[in-house]
Design a protein around this motif. Structure first.
Motif, PDB file in Angstrom:
ATOM      1  N   ARG A  21      30.939  -6.098  21.527  1.00  0.00           N
ATOM      2  CA  ARG A  21      31.931  -6.422  20.528  1.00  0.00           C
ATOM      3  C   ARG A  21      33.513  -6.266  21.184  1.00  0.00           C
ATOM      4  O   ARG A  21      34.227  -7.014  20.773  1.00  0.00           O
ATOM      5  N   THR A  22      33.680  -5.226  22.116  1.00  0.00           N
ATOM      6  CA  THR A  22      34.832  -4.931  22.629  1.00  0.00           C
ATOM      7  C   THR A  22      35.494  -6.224  23.683  1.00  0.00           C
ATOM      8  O   THR A  22      36.314  -6.638  23.474  1.00  0.00           O
TER       9      THR A  22
ATOM     10  N   CYS B  77      39.109 -12.947  22.415  1.00  0.00           N
ATOM     11  CA  CYS B  77      39.660 -13.444  21.405  1.00  0.00           C
ATOM     12  C   CYS B  77      41.005 -13.285  21.365  1.00  0.00           C
ATOM     13  O   CYS B  77      41.933 -14.244  21.211  1.00  0.00           O
ATOM     14  N   VAL B  78      41.651 -12.141  21.545  1.00  0.00           N
ATOM     15  CA  VAL B  78      42.999 -11.762  21.633  1.00  0.00           C
ATOM     16  C   VAL B  78      43.581 -12.657  22.886  1.00  0.00           C
ATOM     17  O   VAL B  78      44.790 -13.153  22.656  1.00  0.00           O
TER      18      VAL B  78
END
Length: 103
Positions: A3-4, A10-11
């Motif tokens: 997830r990280t 995405c960022v």
């Protein structure tokens, strides 16, 4: 952990998209002085446009291919318009059009 990595990716993609599609292009901001200096490197063009051979100082990128520069006692705006293979430069002083140069 997974997830990280997805969140960081995405960022990074969001920031890259923001920089690419924003009308205030960071690349043009960094290269503003070089771009304007390259256009006015020919003394004949500078003499035709400004009737003066003074040095151009204080060049800033305003966004949307607009640049602001100063010559000794004059402030001017320059807009670069690209249409296919044709590039034209429109130069304004205090909301008055000075010259339009097309290549």
């Amino acid at each position: 952990m997974k997830r990280t990595i997805i969140f960081v990716l995405c960022v990074v993609l969001f920031i890259a998209a923001l920089l690419l599609f924003n009308p205030y292009n960071l690349y043009h901001h960094i290269k503003a002085e070089e771009t304007v200096s390259r256009i006015f490197a020919d003394p004949n063009i500078k003499e035709t446009v400004f009737a003066d051979s003074s040095e151009i100082t204080n060049i800033r990128y305003l966004g949307s291919n607009m640049y602001r520069g100063e010559i000794s006692n004059m402030i001017f705006l320059m807009e670069i318009k690209k249409d296919g293979s044709r590039t034209s430069y429109e130069i304004y002083e205090f909301k008055q059009r000075i010259e339009s140069i097309g290549y």
